[in-house]
Enzyme design. Structure first.
Site, mmCIF file in Angstrom:
data_model
loop_
_atom_site.group_PDB
_atom_site.id
_atom_site.type_symbol
_atom_site.label_atom_id
_atom_site.label_comp_id
_atom_site.label_asym_id
_atom_site.label_seq_id
_atom_site.Cartn_x
_atom_site.Cartn_y
_atom_site.Cartn_z
ATOM 1 N N ARG A 171 103.832 30.111 70.649
ATOM 2 C CA ARG A 171 102.821 30.063 71.875
ATOM 3 C C ARG A 171 101.881 28.731 71.523
ATOM 4 N NH1 ARG A 171 102.154 35.231 75.060
ATOM 5 N NH2 ARG A 171 103.803 36.212 73.620
ATOM 6 N N ASN B 80 99.922 23.671 61.747
ATOM 7 C CA ASN B 80 101.297 24.350 62.198
ATOM 8 C C ASN B 80 102.428 23.680 61.422
ATOM 9 O OD1 ASN B 80 103.072 25.596 64.249
ATOM 10 N ND2 ASN B 80 103.348 23.287 64.986
ATOM 11 N N HIS C 117 106.398 22.212 61.771
ATOM 12 C CA HIS C 117 107.181 21.756 62.773
ATOM 13 C C HIS C 117 108.606 21.270 62.225
ATOM 14 C CE1 HIS C 117 108.585 20.860 66.801
ATOM 15 N NE2 HIS C 117 109.100 19.881 66.245
HETATM 16 C C1 GAR Z 1 110.698 27.337 61.527
HETATM 17 O O1 GAR Z 1 111.624 26.383 61.625
HETATM 18 C C2 GAR Z 1 109.370 26.450 62.099
HETATM 19 O O2 GAR Z 1 109.168 25.380 61.961
HETATM 20 C C3 GAR Z 1 109.698 26.873 63.729
HETATM 21 O O3 GAR Z 1 110.342 27.985 63.838
HETATM 22 C C4 GAR Z 1 110.650 28.366 62.672
HETATM 23 C C5 GAR Z 1 110.313 29.770 62.341
HETATM 24 O O4 GAR Z 1 111.096 30.289 61.182
HETATM 25 N N1 GAR Z 1 108.287 26.344 64.491
HETATM 26 C C6 GAR Z 1 108.606 25.805 65.754
HETATM 27 O O5 GAR Z 1 109.349 25.378 66.107
HETATM 28 C C7 GAR Z 1 107.278 25.468 66.299
HETATM 29 N N2 GAR Z 1 107.165 24.710 67.560
HETATM 30 P P1 GAR Z 1 110.375 31.299 60.430
HETATM 31 O O6 GAR Z 1 109.982 32.469 61.552
HETATM 32 O O7 GAR Z 1 111.642 31.791 59.665
HETATM 33 O O8 GAR Z 1 109.231 31.212 59.595
#
Ligand code: GAR
Length: 193
Positions: free
Chosen positions: A93, A109, A111
């Site tokens: 979000r 954050n 990314h």
């Molecule tokens: C991770 O790769 C994180 O960098 C990405 O979601 C994944 C969560 O994995 N975040 C984004 O894309 C934010 N824009 P997890 O739930 O196993 O930590």
């Protein structure tokens, strides 16, 4: 630095941070709570495993943003959990004024690309489809611009000739699992209590 981790799904990065904490590798930082916007997400199960309270507050009717009054309620709940710093780890979000103003300069954050390349959703697939030879992951401060805050640290990940999207993804996730706890450990020596 008392951290609330916010996530939406698998929670493998929250798990990496909690494992670092359990191993004594998180410096002066301490994770005090987990917050999730999706019911039954795996990240919620980490609470019991690591002895950290996990919450899934009401999140409103949208998938990628909060109504302002709901976001204000999240800010209050996070404060009440004892946290003074937010780590977004797979939180899907967009964070706006209610949370950013409640934790000024204290939201980071993770990314899965080398920002400013490939912001937004599906960053690993975006990079793969673009044919880049090097992508990676980024930890950055959060401001009102999506994936636009100041970069704290990055890890490059090479796309080898024999990689598939799945192996490329796995390498980026492994890089994330190392980078996020390390950045938290370093920040914990700098962020005032
Ligand atoms: C991770 O790769 C994180 O960098 C990405 O979601 C994944 C969560 O994995 N975040 C984004 O894309 C934010 N824009 P997890 O739930 O196993 O930590």
């Amino acid at each position: 630095m008392r951290i609330a981790i916010l996530g939406s799904g698998r929670g493998s990065n929250a798990e990496a941070v909690l494992e670092a904490q359990a191993a004594g590798n998180l410096g002066a930082a301490r994770v005090v709570s987990l917050f999730c916007d999706m019911p039954q997400a795996r990240i919620l199960s980490l609470g019991g495993r690591f002895g950290i309270p996990a919450f899934q507050p009401e999140s409103g009717p949208f998938k990628t943003k909060f109504p302002p009054e709901v976001e204000a309620a999240w800010a209050r709940a996070i404060r009440e959990s004892g946290a003074d710093f937010l780590v977004l780890a797979g939180f899907m979000r967009v964070i706006k004024a209610p949370l950013l103003e409640a934790f000024p300069g204290r939201v980071i954050n993770l990314h899965p690309s080398l920002l400013p390349a490939f912001p937004g959703l599906h960053a690993i697939a975006q990079a793969w489809n673009h044919g880049v030879r090097i992508s990676g992951c980024t930890v950055h401060h959060v401001n009102a611009e999506i994936d636009g805050g100041a970069i704290i640290d990055q890890t490059p990940v090479r796309r080898d000739d024999d990689d598939t999207l799945e192996t490329f993804e796995a390498k980026i996730h492994a890089a994330e699992h190392a980078l996020l706890p390390e950045v938290i450990r370093r920040l914990s020596g700098k962020i005032p209590a």
